[in-house]
Structures are given as C-alpha cells and as structure tokens.
Design a protein around this motif. Structure first.
Motif, PDB file in Angstrom:
ATOM      1  N   SER A  75       0.830  -1.207   0.000  1.00 50.30           N
ATOM      2  CA  SER A  75       0.000   0.000   0.000  1.00 50.30           C
ATOM      3  C   SER A  75       0.864   1.257   0.000  1.00 50.30           C
ATOM      4  N   ALA A  76       1.961   1.257   0.775  1.00 49.62           N
ATOM      5  CA  ALA A  76       2.845   2.428   0.837  1.00 49.62           C
ATOM      6  C   ALA A  76       3.435   2.752  -0.531  1.00 49.62           C
ATOM      7  N   LEU A  77       3.884   1.698  -1.267  1.00 48.12           N
ATOM      8  CA  LEU A  77       4.457   1.942  -2.589  1.00 48.12           C
ATOM      9  C   LEU A  77       3.412   2.485  -3.554  1.00 48.12           C
ATOM     10  N   LEU A  78       2.223   1.936  -3.519  1.00 50.25           N
ATOM     11  CA  LEU A  78       1.173   2.385  -4.439  1.00 50.25           C
ATOM     12  C   LEU A  78       0.713   3.806  -4.138  1.00 50.25           C
ATOM     13  N   LYS A  79       0.884   4.248  -2.880  1.00 51.71           N
ATOM     14  CA  LYS A  79       0.477   5.601  -2.482  1.00 51.71           C
ATOM     15  C   LYS A  79       1.628   6.604  -2.559  1.00 51.71           C
ATOM     16  N   HIS A  80       2.738   6.211  -3.179  1.00 50.84           N
ATOM     17  CA  HIS A  80       3.904   7.089  -3.318  1.00 50.84           C
ATOM     18  C   HIS A  80       4.507   7.452  -1.970  1.00 50.84           C
ATOM     19  N   GLN A  81       4.358   6.601  -0.977  1.00 54.00           N
ATOM     20  CA  GLN A  81       4.959   6.865   0.328  1.00 54.00           C
ATOM     21  C   GLN A  81       6.358   6.267   0.380  1.00 54.00           C
ATOM     22  N   GLU A  82       7.216   6.884   1.191  1.00 48.21           N
ATOM     23  CA  GLU A  82       8.594   6.419   1.286  1.00 48.21           C
ATOM     24  C   GLU A  82       8.669   5.111   2.069  1.00 48.21           C
ATOM     25  N   LEU A  83       9.504   4.202   1.569  1.00 47.57           N
ATOM     26  CA  LEU A  83       9.750   2.926   2.237  1.00 47.57           C
ATOM     27  C   LEU A  83      11.262   2.731   2.217  1.00 47.57           C
ATOM     28  N   HIS A  84      11.907   3.053   3.343  1.00 45.60           N
ATOM     29  CA  HIS A  84      13.366   3.137   3.351  1.00 45.60           C
ATOM     30  C   HIS A  84      14.043   1.776   3.514  1.00 45.60           C
ATOM     31  N   LEU A 100       0.863  -7.191 -11.691  1.00 43.26           N
ATOM     32  CA  LEU A 100       0.798  -6.477 -12.966  1.00 43.26           C
ATOM     33  C   LEU A 100       0.954  -7.438 -14.141  1.00 43.26           C
ATOM     34  N   SER A 101       1.827  -8.416 -13.992  1.00 45.54           N
ATOM     35  CA  SER A 101       2.019  -9.398 -15.068  1.00 45.54           C
ATOM     36  C   SER A 101       0.738 -10.174 -15.327  1.00 45.54           C
ATOM     37  N   ARG A 102       0.039 -10.557 -14.260  1.00 42.02           N
ATOM     38  CA  ARG A 102      -1.229 -11.274 -14.420  1.00 42.02           C
ATOM     39  C   ARG A 102      -2.286 -10.367 -15.044  1.00 42.02           C
ATOM     40  N   LEU A 103      -2.241  -9.071 -14.685  1.00 39.48           N
ATOM     41  CA  LEU A 103      -3.176  -8.113 -15.272  1.00 39.48           C
ATOM     42  C   LEU A 103      -2.960  -8.025 -16.779  1.00 39.48           C
ATOM     43  N   GLU A 118      -4.113   3.125 -22.207  1.00 40.51           N
ATOM     44  CA  GLU A 118      -4.204   3.620 -20.827  1.00 40.51           C
ATOM     45  C   GLU A 118      -3.655   2.582 -19.844  1.00 40.51           C
ATOM     46  N   ILE A 119      -4.043   1.316 -20.039  1.00 41.91           N
ATOM     47  CA  ILE A 119      -3.582   0.258 -19.138  1.00 41.91           C
ATOM     48  C   ILE A 119      -2.074   0.063 -19.280  1.00 41.91           C
ATOM     49  N   ASP A 120      -1.573   0.056 -20.518  1.00 38.75           N
ATOM     50  CA  ASP A 120      -0.139  -0.121 -20.732  1.00 38.75           C
ATOM     51  C   ASP A 120       0.654   1.012 -20.085  1.00 38.75           C
ATOM     52  N   ASN A 121       0.152   2.244 -20.206  1.00 44.34           N
ATOM     53  CA  ASN A 121       0.849   3.384 -19.607  1.00 44.34           C
ATOM     54  C   ASN A 121       0.870   3.277 -18.084  1.00 44.34           C
ATOM     55  N   VAL A 123       0.760   0.511 -16.265  1.00 46.89           N
ATOM     56  CA  VAL A 123       1.690  -0.554 -15.879  1.00 46.89           C
ATOM     57  C   VAL A 123       3.128  -0.079 -16.035  1.00 46.89           C
ATOM     58  N   ALA A 124       3.437   0.591 -17.162  1.00 51.78           N
ATOM     59  CA  ALA A 124       4.801   1.065 -17.391  1.00 51.78           C
ATOM     60  C   ALA A 124       5.217   2.082 -16.336  1.00 51.78           C
ATOM     61  N   SER A 125       4.288   2.964 -15.982  1.00 51.77           N
ATOM     62  CA  SER A 125       4.589   3.978 -14.973  1.00 51.77           C
ATOM     63  C   SER A 125       4.873   3.343 -13.614  1.00 51.77           C
ATOM     64  N   LEU A 126       4.047   2.360 -13.250  1.00 52.75           N
ATOM     65  CA  LEU A 126       4.253   1.686 -11.966  1.00 52.75           C
ATOM     66  C   LEU A 126       5.589   0.951 -11.937  1.00 52.75           C
ATOM     67  N   ARG A 127       5.892   0.261 -13.008  1.00 50.63           N
ATOM     68  CA  ARG A 127       7.140  -0.509 -13.037  1.00 50.63           C
ATOM     69  C   ARG A 127       8.362   0.405 -13.015  1.00 50.63           C
ATOM     70  N   ALA A 128       8.270   1.545 -13.685  1.00 46.46           N
ATOM     71  CA  ALA A 128       9.393   2.484 -13.677  1.00 46.46           C
ATOM     72  C   ALA A 128       9.629   3.026 -12.268  1.00 46.46           C
ATOM     73  N   ARG A 129       8.553   3.303 -11.558  1.00 43.46           N
ATOM     74  CA  ARG A 129       8.692   3.817 -10.197  1.00 43.46           C
ATOM     75  C   ARG A 129       9.246   2.751  -9.266  1.00 43.46           C
ATOM     76  N   LEU A 130       8.793   1.513  -9.435  1.00 46.49           N
ATOM     77  CA  LEU A 130       9.267   0.432  -8.569  1.00 46.49           C
ATOM     78  C   LEU A 130      10.729   0.098  -8.830  1.00 46.49           C
ATOM     79  N   ALA A 131      11.204   0.391 -10.058  1.00 47.12           N
ATOM     80  CA  ALA A 131      12.587   0.071 -10.390  1.00 47.12           C
ATOM     81  C   ALA A 131      13.578   0.986  -9.690  1.00 47.12           C
ATOM     82  N   LYS A 132      13.116   2.143  -9.267  1.00 52.85           N
ATOM     83  CA  LYS A 132      13.998   3.084  -8.577  1.00 52.85           C
ATOM     84  C   LYS A 132      14.241   2.597  -7.149  1.00 52.85           C
ATOM     85  N   ARG A 133      15.461   2.785  -6.699  1.00 51.75           N
ATOM     86  CA  ARG A 133      15.776   2.424  -5.313  1.00 51.75           C
ATOM     87  C   ARG A 133      15.221   3.490  -4.396  1.00 51.75           C
TER      88      ARG A 133
END
Length: 410
Positions: A75-84, A100-103, A118-121, A123-133
């Motif tokens: 939930s924290a990641l999806l809400k753009h909250q910091e997770l150190h 996301l892969s199942r989606l 819209e769906i592809d964008n 998913v791509a946006s979420l994955r790009a954000r998750l890839a960042k440390r």
C-alpha cells in the motif's frame, strides 16, 4: 456482519461489472461517534480475512491472517509513500510486479480497445517507479518533511530551530553567538511540550468542524490592534475557533503573537449532559473519553496556525499554576470557560494575577449567562477596574487603556 458489508458487496460485484477509482470526491461522509462503524470498531480486519484469502489466491498470492506487514508495504508503494527498508521495498515491488504481469496476461478478457494504451501506460509507470531504489533521505530530514506536511513550513522551522537551540545550549561551548539569542516567544511551545502536539497528527481521522460562539467578535481584534500582544492566554477553547480568529488578526498586523489555549477538552456540564444533542456529539467519545482535543488540533493545523497556537490541556486552576511557574505573563487573557459564578470568579482571579501590567482581560458570555455576569461585576468591583461590557463580551483593563483603543465595538 453488522458492518463491512461493502467488502462483501465489491467482492461479489467486481467479476460482473466495470469499476474505476475516481480522483474527484463525490460524497460527504458523516462521522458519527455512536454509529455502527464506531461502535463495532474492535478487530475490523478479523471480519474480512475470508475475503482477503479468496482475493489474494486469485492473483497467486498466499494470504496469512494477521500478517499486515506485506500488505502495508504494498500500500505504501502504491500511495507514493517512502519505504526506506530496501528489503521490504523489494519484496513489495516483486509482489506488485507479479500482479501487474497477471493483469497484462488477462487484459484482453476485460478491457475495451480504447483502454489498451491507458492500461499499458499505467503498468509502465508503476514498473518504472518500482525500479527506482528508495531515496536515502536521512531520518531527521524525512521527519521534518512529514512535520512540514502536517504543520506547515513556518511552524516546522520554528520547532526545528527551538530544538536545535535547546540541544546546543546543553553544550554551551558549541553554541554559535547568533544561535544563543532566541526570542522568548519562539520557545514558548518548548515550555510545555518536548514534541509538538501537532506532530504526526492524522487530519483525515478528525473532522473539519470549526464551530464556536462569538468567536469572531470584533472586540478581540480591537484589543489586539491596541495592545499588539506577544502572548495571549485563552481559558476555554472548545474547537479553537476564537483562537484561530485571534491568531489571524495578529498575523494580519504583522505580529508574531503566540496563543496558549487552556482547556480540558472534556466539555462543560451542559455538553456532557447533552442539553443539545450536537453538543454531546461534538465531544466524540471513544471508549467513553472525549476526543474533542483532536478536533481542536486538526482545526488549528488545517488553518496553518500550528506555529502560533499552543495547547495546554489542563484545568484552568492547574494551568494557572503552570503558567506562573514558567514565568508566562500574557498581555491579553480571554476567559471563556465555565458559566457558574464561583468557577468564573476563580478564573478571573487567577488569570488577572498572571496578566501583565497594562494588559487586558476579555470575558465571554457577559449578560448571556447570569453566573458569568455576577462574577464579572463582583470581580471588577474588587480590583477597582471599570467594567466595559455589552451582551456577549466584557473587558477589564489592568491599568489605563491604550490611547489607540476607541471603545468596545458593536
């Protein structure tokens, strides 16, 4: 189930309908301290474990009842909250990526042709954000950022400056000359609270309910203009409307005024007895104990005045002793607490003694409550100060009034 029916509704309905989360709020939600949700608040997750087990299994996840950690991290990641914690962040990211892969694999079964991009964008946006440390923000700066979002930048800077100064003063050799001089008003909050009472306050959990009686009376503004006080003490604050009005009036004059609000935030007899239903409801009892104090804090924080308004939760008698011991001498005292003659008289006596020479004492409910009126006239006669009054307010000067004061406005 007495509550949580919405969980069951969505669980049964979603396989058969199209649904979206809308960014625009379209409802108003009434918080009722006696309602079903409030009175059935024990262990709410226990009621919906069965739903979660079924839903998680559909996307290939194993749900363990009571294991809130992974779900909170997701939930924290999806809400753009910091997770150190990088390990937790990576684990939550892998789970989201799997969903996301199942989606993506099943999207053709539920999407319309116009929604593919819209769906592809998304998913791509979420994955790009998750890839960042996770950002390596020092804990102190992260805490200051959270404070600034709750209290506002000005209040946070005051708080940080006061704490830094107190720490440096504990080691005199390390105090730079320019930090050794702190205006007394800037450290007023630190006299009563080691940590700001606004810190970490969840505004969403407390209603926006800025209600009072005579809170915007022009007399308060007229006295502030005449006195230009550095410190105001309010005895009886309720939800904070009058304190916010005075703080705004002082700020509009360019003053750096602080207001110490004294209250138990337990309500007076008429509120507890429920002479009007809305009075008792305003107390917001939780396990029988009023939550009115948090309504006050939330109202002040929303008004952006957490750096100017300092709560002192206590009885008026005890608070007067504390203020005296701390050396607080306000130029303006506003008495708006009890309505019974003896209780009002005690407040007038205690806070008149604290009042700085040349200051003013303003009282509420004059000519509206018999007990207040008798106490005000009796006290004015004892101290030899002419009472200036009209229905709703009275005023006593501790000395000669400033020439700039033109009298009590209507």
């Amino acid at each position: 189930e007495p509550i949580s029916q919405d969980h069951y509704l969505w669980f049964d309905m979603l396989p058969h309908v199209r649904a979206r989360n809308l960014a625009e709020p379209l409802t108003r939600y009434r918080l009722n301290s006696q309602g079903l949700t409030a009175s059935n608040g024990h262990n709410p997750r226990q009621r919906t474990h069965a739903i979660r087990e079924a839903l998680w299994s559909e996307v290939g996840l194993a749900y363990e009842a009571g294991a809130d950690g992974p779900a909170k991290d997701i939930s924290a990641l999806l809400k753009h909250q910091e997770l150190h914690d990088q390990a937790r962040r990576d684990a939550a990211g892998r789970t989201i990526d799997m969903v996301l892969s199942r989606l993506i694999a099943r999207r053709d079964t539920f999407m319309r042709d116009t929604e593919r991009a819209e769906i592809d964008n998304m998913v791509a946006s979420l994955r790009a954000r998750l890839a960042k440390r996770a950002p390596r923000t020092p804990a102190g700066f992260a805490r200051l950022w959270r404070l600034a979002r709750t209290m506002g930048p000005r209040a946070t800077l005051h708080l940080a400056f006061d704490r830094l100064t107190r720490r440096l003063r504990a080691h005199p050799r390390t105090v730079p000359a320019r930090l050794g001089r702190v205006r007394p008003v800037d450290s007023l909050m630190a006299l009563f609270h080691d940590v700001s009472p606004y810190e970490g306050l969840d505004l969403v959990a407390h209603p926006d309910d800025l209600q009072g009686w005579g809170s915007n009376d022009p007399l308060l503004g007229a006295v502030i203009r005449a006195l230009r006080p550095a410190i105001i003490v309010e005895v009886g604050s309720w939800k904070g409307a009058s304190a916010i009005h005075m703080a705004r009036a002082a700020r509009a004059l360019g003053l750096d005024t602080r207001i110490v609000c004294v209250d138990t935030w337990l309500g007076s007899a008429e509120h507890v007895l429920g002479e009007r239903p809305e009075w008792r409801e305003a107390l917001r009892p939780l396990h029988g104990y009023p939550q009115l104090y948090f309504t006050f804090l939330a109202n002040v924080a929303r008004a952006g005045l957490a750096d100017r308004i300092i709560p002192l939760p206590n009885s008026s008698d005890n608070a007067a002793l504390v203020l005296r011991a701390k050396g607080v001498r306000p130029e303006l005292v506003y008495v708006d607490g009890a309505h019974e003659e003896e209780a009002v008289y005690r407040d007038l006596r205690a806070y008149w003694d604290l009042l700085a020479p040349g200051g003013a004492l303003v009282g509420d409910d004059y000519l509206a409550w018999d007990g207040v009126t008798r106490a005000a006239r009796r006290f004015a006669a004892e101290v030899g100060s002419p009472i200036l009054g009209r229905k709703g307010k009275f005023l006593l000067w501790k000395g000669d009034p400033p020439r700039s004061f033109a009298g009590i406005p209507d």
